[in-house]
Design a protein around this motif. Sequence first.
Motif, mmCIF file in Angstrom:
data_model
loop_
_atom_site.group_PDB
_atom_site.id
_atom_site.type_symbol
_atom_site.label_atom_id
_atom_site.label_comp_id
_atom_site.label_asym_id
_atom_site.label_seq_id
_atom_site.Cartn_x
_atom_site.Cartn_y
_atom_site.Cartn_z
ATOM 1 N N TYR A 82 -3.732 -15.933 -9.845
ATOM 2 C CA TYR A 82 -4.416 -15.271 -9.289
ATOM 3 C C TYR A 82 -4.477 -13.307 -9.575
ATOM 4 O O TYR A 82 -3.987 -13.203 -9.937
ATOM 5 C CB TYR A 82 -3.250 -15.536 -7.618
ATOM 6 N N LYS A 83 -5.345 -12.964 -8.617
ATOM 7 C CA LYS A 83 -5.760 -11.585 -9.461
ATOM 8 C C LYS A 83 -6.133 -10.720 -7.686
ATOM 9 O O LYS A 83 -6.737 -11.338 -7.098
ATOM 10 C CB LYS A 83 -7.142 -11.196 -9.824
ATOM 11 N N ILE A 141 -11.324 -11.479 -4.571
ATOM 12 C CA ILE A 141 -12.005 -12.440 -3.395
ATOM 13 C C ILE A 141 -13.247 -12.886 -3.400
ATOM 14 O O ILE A 141 -13.214 -14.305 -3.144
ATOM 15 C CB ILE A 141 -11.946 -11.429 -1.798
ATOM 16 N N LYS A 142 -14.052 -12.863 -4.066
ATOM 17 C CA LYS A 142 -15.461 -13.478 -4.502
ATOM 18 C C LYS A 142 -15.069 -14.720 -5.171
ATOM 19 O O LYS A 142 -15.640 -15.480 -5.175
ATOM 20 C CB LYS A 142 -16.053 -12.708 -4.274
ATOM 21 N N ALA A 143 -14.910 -14.192 -6.027
ATOM 22 C CA ALA A 143 -13.801 -14.676 -7.718
ATOM 23 C C ALA A 143 -13.039 -16.105 -6.620
ATOM 24 O O ALA A 143 -12.910 -17.151 -7.158
ATOM 25 C CB ALA A 143 -13.130 -14.029 -8.456
ATOM 26 N N VAL A 178 -4.064 -14.661 3.729
ATOM 27 C CA VAL A 178 -3.802 -12.869 4.584
ATOM 28 C C VAL A 178 -4.878 -11.890 3.868
ATOM 29 O O VAL A 178 -5.677 -11.204 4.599
ATOM 30 C CB VAL A 178 -2.549 -12.281 4.611
ATOM 31 N N ILE A 179 -4.271 -11.646 2.593
ATOM 32 C CA ILE A 179 -5.504 -11.113 1.729
ATOM 33 C C ILE A 179 -6.846 -11.740 1.205
ATOM 34 O O ILE A 179 -7.171 -11.089 0.836
ATOM 35 C CB ILE A 179 -4.111 -11.462 0.003
ATOM 36 N N THR A 180 -6.547 -12.760 0.735
ATOM 37 C CA THR A 180 -8.485 -12.552 0.544
ATOM 38 C C THR A 180 -8.839 -13.472 1.704
ATOM 39 O O THR A 180 -10.358 -13.327 1.599
ATOM 40 C CB THR A 180 -8.246 -15.029 0.576
#
Length: 105
Positions: A61-62, A93-95, A29-31
């Motif tokens: 995870y960040k 998200i990109k990382a 969800v958060i990604t």
Amino acid sequence: MMIHADKCIELGLPVPESYHNQLSYVLCVITQGIKLNTRLARYIGIHNLHSLASTLKYKGYKFKVEHGRVPCPFTGKIPSHPVDILSMSYEQIKAYKNERSRQEN
């Protein structure tokens, strides 16, 4: 604990896949750039979002954890008590996606 697909659809969240456990679903969800808060999580069957956030942090995870007042999907009202709100910035998200694609190759 089961994630309720019908309630996810009702809230506009991704449909949980058969391989999702609560931890992987929260990450899913958060990604996708969606904010997930304690009240939404409880509504779909995740009753320990704060513990899952701790586990995700421990695994490296960040993401961001904010606290705020949000509507309750059960009542439609905004209770006075603030809750955890998990999200990822565009950069996070990109990382995450870059790291994931490196692991798959």
